[in-house]
Design a protein around this motif. Structure first.
Motif, mmCIF file in Angstrom:
data_model
loop_
_atom_site.group_PDB
_atom_site.id
_atom_site.type_symbol
_atom_site.label_atom_id
_atom_site.label_comp_id
_atom_site.label_asym_id
_atom_site.label_seq_id
_atom_site.Cartn_x
_atom_site.Cartn_y
_atom_site.Cartn_z
ATOM 1 N N THR A 338 0.845 -1.181 0.000
ATOM 2 C CA THR A 338 0.000 0.000 0.000
ATOM 3 C C THR A 338 0.884 1.236 0.000
ATOM 4 O O THR A 338 2.074 1.165 0.311
ATOM 5 C CB THR A 338 -0.942 0.023 1.220
ATOM 6 O OG1 THR A 338 -1.870 1.108 1.107
ATOM 7 C CG2 THR A 338 -0.152 0.189 2.518
ATOM 8 N N GLY A 339 0.310 2.339 -0.375
ATOM 9 C CA GLY A 339 1.037 3.609 -0.358
ATOM 10 C C GLY A 339 0.049 4.748 -0.268
ATOM 11 O O GLY A 339 -1.135 4.584 -0.583
ATOM 12 N N ASN A 340 0.529 5.891 0.166
ATOM 13 C CA ASN A 340 -0.346 7.040 0.380
ATOM 14 C C ASN A 340 -0.172 8.085 -0.709
ATOM 15 O O ASN A 340 0.934 8.328 -1.182
ATOM 16 C CB ASN A 340 -0.044 7.695 1.737
ATOM 17 C CG ASN A 340 -0.339 6.766 2.902
ATOM 18 O OD1 ASN A 340 -1.088 5.807 2.760
ATOM 19 N ND2 ASN A 340 0.253 7.044 4.041
ATOM 20 N N PHE A 341 -1.292 8.682 -1.083
ATOM 21 C CA PHE A 341 -1.258 9.886 -1.908
ATOM 22 C C PHE A 341 -2.021 10.974 -1.163
ATOM 23 O O PHE A 341 -2.747 10.694 -0.201
ATOM 24 C CB PHE A 341 -1.855 9.644 -3.301
ATOM 25 C CG PHE A 341 -3.310 9.259 -3.305
ATOM 26 C CD1 PHE A 341 -4.304 10.224 -3.373
ATOM 27 C CD2 PHE A 341 -3.699 7.926 -3.260
ATOM 28 C CE1 PHE A 341 -5.651 9.873 -3.384
ATOM 29 C CE2 PHE A 341 -5.035 7.557 -3.273
ATOM 30 C CZ PHE A 341 -6.013 8.546 -3.334
ATOM 31 N N LEU A 342 -1.858 12.218 -1.588
ATOM 32 C CA LEU A 342 -2.477 13.340 -0.882
ATOM 33 C C LEU A 342 -3.664 13.853 -1.679
ATOM 34 O O LEU A 342 -3.532 14.237 -2.841
ATOM 35 C CB LEU A 342 -1.457 14.456 -0.662
ATOM 36 C CG LEU A 342 -1.868 15.512 0.371
ATOM 37 C CD1 LEU A 342 -1.962 14.886 1.766
ATOM 38 C CD2 LEU A 342 -0.870 16.663 0.394
ATOM 39 N N LEU A 343 -4.815 13.850 -1.040
ATOM 40 C CA LEU A 343 -6.075 14.237 -1.674
ATOM 41 C C LEU A 343 -6.431 15.666 -1.290
ATOM 42 O O LEU A 343 -6.280 16.072 -0.137
ATOM 43 C CB LEU A 343 -7.174 13.280 -1.218
ATOM 44 C CG LEU A 343 -8.554 13.417 -1.865
ATOM 45 C CD1 LEU A 343 -8.519 12.908 -3.294
ATOM 46 C CD2 LEU A 343 -9.594 12.633 -1.054
ATOM 47 N N ASN A 357 9.960 33.079 0.034
ATOM 48 C CA ASN A 357 11.020 32.146 -0.352
ATOM 49 C C ASN A 357 10.738 30.684 -0.035
ATOM 50 O O ASN A 357 11.630 29.851 -0.170
ATOM 51 C CB ASN A 357 12.346 32.560 0.300
ATOM 52 C CG ASN A 357 12.184 32.895 1.778
ATOM 53 O OD1 ASN A 357 11.291 32.351 2.438
ATOM 54 N ND2 ASN A 357 13.030 33.775 2.295
ATOM 55 N N ILE A 358 9.528 30.347 0.381
ATOM 56 C CA ILE A 358 9.165 28.949 0.594
ATOM 57 C C ILE A 358 8.071 28.595 -0.413
ATOM 58 O O ILE A 358 6.980 29.174 -0.391
ATOM 59 C CB ILE A 358 8.678 28.691 2.036
ATOM 60 C CG1 ILE A 358 9.791 29.029 3.028
ATOM 61 C CG2 ILE A 358 8.242 27.231 2.202
ATOM 62 C CD1 ILE A 358 9.363 28.900 4.485
ATOM 63 N N TYR A 359 8.370 27.662 -1.279
ATOM 64 C CA TYR A 359 7.457 27.260 -2.341
ATOM 65 C C TYR A 359 6.994 25.828 -2.092
ATOM 66 O O TYR A 359 7.695 25.033 -1.470
ATOM 67 C CB TYR A 359 8.147 27.348 -3.702
ATOM 68 C CG TYR A 359 8.453 28.758 -4.154
ATOM 69 C CD1 TYR A 359 7.696 29.360 -5.146
ATOM 70 C CD2 TYR A 359 9.506 29.486 -3.590
ATOM 71 C CE1 TYR A 359 7.967 30.652 -5.573
ATOM 72 C CE2 TYR A 359 9.788 30.777 -4.004
ATOM 73 C CZ TYR A 359 9.015 31.355 -4.997
ATOM 74 O OH TYR A 359 9.282 32.639 -5.417
ATOM 75 N N TYR A 360 5.811 25.507 -2.609
ATOM 76 C CA TYR A 360 5.316 24.144 -2.417
ATOM 77 C C TYR A 360 4.417 23.723 -3.572
ATOM 78 O O TYR A 360 3.836 24.557 -4.291
ATOM 79 C CB TYR A 360 4.540 24.011 -1.100
ATOM 80 C CG TYR A 360 3.265 24.837 -1.022
ATOM 81 C CD1 TYR A 360 2.046 24.350 -1.492
ATOM 82 C CD2 TYR A 360 3.282 26.121 -0.471
ATOM 83 C CE1 TYR A 360 0.886 25.104 -1.428
ATOM 84 C CE2 TYR A 360 2.125 26.887 -0.405
ATOM 85 C CZ TYR A 360 0.935 26.376 -0.880
ATOM 86 O OH TYR A 360 -0.222 27.128 -0.819
ATOM 87 N N SER A 361 4.324 22.426 -3.740
ATOM 88 C CA SER A 361 3.324 21.808 -4.613
ATOM 89 C C SER A 361 2.924 20.500 -3.956
ATOM 90 O O SER A 361 3.784 19.724 -3.520
ATOM 91 C CB SER A 361 3.885 21.554 -6.006
ATOM 92 O OG SER A 361 2.931 20.869 -6.813
ATOM 93 N N GLN A 362 1.618 20.226 -3.885
ATOM 94 C CA GLN A 362 1.141 19.017 -3.241
ATOM 95 C C GLN A 362 -0.279 18.713 -3.720
ATOM 96 O O GLN A 362 -0.910 19.511 -4.401
ATOM 97 C CB GLN A 362 1.146 19.178 -1.727
ATOM 98 C CG GLN A 362 0.143 20.209 -1.204
ATOM 99 C CD GLN A 362 0.012 20.168 0.317
ATOM 100 O OE1 GLN A 362 0.909 19.717 1.024
ATOM 101 N NE2 GLN A 362 -1.122 20.630 0.826
ATOM 102 N N GLY A 363 -0.768 17.529 -3.324
ATOM 103 C CA GLY A 363 -2.171 17.202 -3.548
ATOM 104 C C GLY A 363 -2.485 16.761 -4.961
ATOM 105 O O GLY A 363 -3.463 17.225 -5.555
ATOM 106 N N CYS A 364 -1.695 15.821 -5.494
ATOM 107 C CA CYS A 364 -1.955 15.330 -6.849
ATOM 108 C C CYS A 364 -3.232 14.504 -6.921
ATOM 109 O O CYS A 364 -3.745 14.220 -7.998
ATOM 110 C CB CYS A 364 -0.789 14.491 -7.343
ATOM 111 S SG CYS A 364 0.822 15.268 -7.119
#
Length: 427
Positions: A338-343, A357-364
């Motif tokens: 099993t593995g986790n993804f972010l919803l 100066n803090i960048y992010y990308s998440q929640g595919c």
């Protein structure tokens, strides 16, 4: 020093040789500190290194430990919610930019594989399989939508056509994406990590970030060291934990399950998927499957909201597999993981900037193999001051899940049950 190994998956068992990287045990300085050595972090690091930046990547476990090394291995274009959803929520200008990027991630993967000689069993072709007329109408509309954004790699399949690519009686038709495909996901991550290091980047494993000192000169701390940087890129997705509380508030880790059979042999494998395409069905809680390089069937599906691990993965997924391929009765399952993804509530990625100066990308939202590679490119562009494409994603609206952290998982499961019943009833 704690050591977190790879989970017991087919991918870990068949991974290419890779070095055991040291943990961070000193203070270092760099231009960009990337948190997370999955696809988002590695893609960002590669694009920045190619532009001459100094980059340090911190990984809590091993390269590709999370979703990047455990997923179904399918190269699927667009996003978890398609471009028409973006058109409704973001307006025509942002939709035009985001829609134009919907097919870029797969091209980036192929370019990386070719440029850096990454051995990851890349195969071309992916199929969307429809159970009923409603789903076929959706595929027809999807084809028209993607073609409106300039994508011309799609082919509709009737009942006879789907039989030629999937030996299954369940589907009434489908759509073949010639620009889709599949890979060994962990080997892709390992190859990208090697490329990062070949360009002078540093990757520290077993080095979870414990806190970020924000401000004009951010500093990322680990248990035994720290990284001072001009910029920080947060790319932990479902494995970020509470490091950045404001990112956890509008997302929810979810689990998905995968099995791999024993090797089937060339004849049986070819009888199941004669063209060696990967397949996903069109249900809300979809199943996905493909052949590995050594002719195993890799089959996944289902979602566990809140990322709890089921007690018996094999029994859950094997039943799904046998509904699709009853001819596999008697074939052993050799791996189950099993593995986790972010919803996210919108099912669209969350992209943004915290301070300057803090960048992010998440929640595919379960659709990350291609998007994460695109994300690395737009994050790198933004750090270089070219933020138009970054801003298009950053402008998408995002909301917290109903019920807060306590009730978001059960309420999401109820919603999924409703859509699953619709799928079963064909409307």
């Amino acid at each position: 020093m704690p050591h977190t190994p790879y989970p017991d998956s087919y991918y870990a068992a068949s991974a290419n040789a890779a070095p055991i990287r040291e943990h961070l045990n000193e203070a270092v300085e760099t231009d960009v500190c990337v948190i997370g050595a999955g696809y988002t972090g590695l893609s960002t690091a590669l694009f920045l290194l190619e532009q001459g930046y100094r980059v340090v990547v911190l990984e809590a476990a091993r390269v590709g430990f999370g979703a990047s090394g455990r997923n179904g291995g399918q190269i699927v274009n667009s996003y978890s919610r398609d471009i028409d959803t973006v058109e409704r929520s973001a307006g025509p200008d942002a939709a035009q930019l985001i829609g134009a990027m919907a097919f870029e991630g797969g091209r980036i993967i192929r370019e990386r594989v070719a440029r850096y000689g990454i051995d990851c069993d890349l195969k071309n072709g992916g199929v969307f399989a429809a159970f009923n007329a409603r789903q076929m109408h959706h595929l027809e509309a999807q084809k028209a939508l993607w073609e409106r954004y300039g994508y011309d790699q799609l082919e509709l399949l009737d009942r006879s056509g789907i039989r030629n690519v999937v030996a299954c009686e369940r589907y009434c038709g489908g759509m073949l994406d010639h620009g889709g495909g599949h890979i060994h996901p962990l080997n892709l991550a390992l190859g990208e990590a090697a490329a990062v290091e070949s360009l002078g980047g540093s990757i520290y494993e077993q080095s979870p970030a414990t806190r970020i000192d924000r401000g004009q000169s951010p500093c990322v701390h680990t248990a035994h060291g720290r990284v001072s940087a001009k910029f920080v890129v947060v790319a932990g997705n479902a494995y970020l934990g509470g490091l950045v509380p404001e990112l956890a508030a509008k997302s929810m880790p979810c689990g998905t399950q995968v099995i791999a059979t024993e090797p089937l042999g060339d004849e049986l494998a070819a009888s199941l998927l004669p063209q060696d395409y990967c397949v996903e069905d069109c249900n809300y809680l979809l199943d996905y499957f493909r052949l590995s390089a050594d002719k195993r069937l890799i089959y996944g599906g289902g979602v566990v909201y809140g990322a709890r691990d089921p007690a018996d993965i094999d029994s859950i997924i094997r039943a799904k597999m046998l509904k699709t391929f009853p001819q596999l009765h008697g074939i052993r399952t050799e791996f189950a993981w099993t593995g986790n993804f972010l919803l996210t509530l919108s099912r669209l990625p969350q992209v943004g900037r915290i301070g300057d100066n803090i960048y992010y990308s998440q929640g595919c939202s379960g659709h990350g193999v291609t998007y994460t590679h695109l994300a690395g490119k737009i994050l790198a562009e933004a750090l270089r001051g070219q933020a138009e494409r970054f801003d298009a994603f950053a402008g998408l609206p995002h909301y917290p899940f109903p019920g807060g952290q306590r009730f978001s998982a059960p309420l999401s499961a109820l919603g999924a049950l409703y859509y699953s019943l619709r799928d079963r009833l064909g409307f």
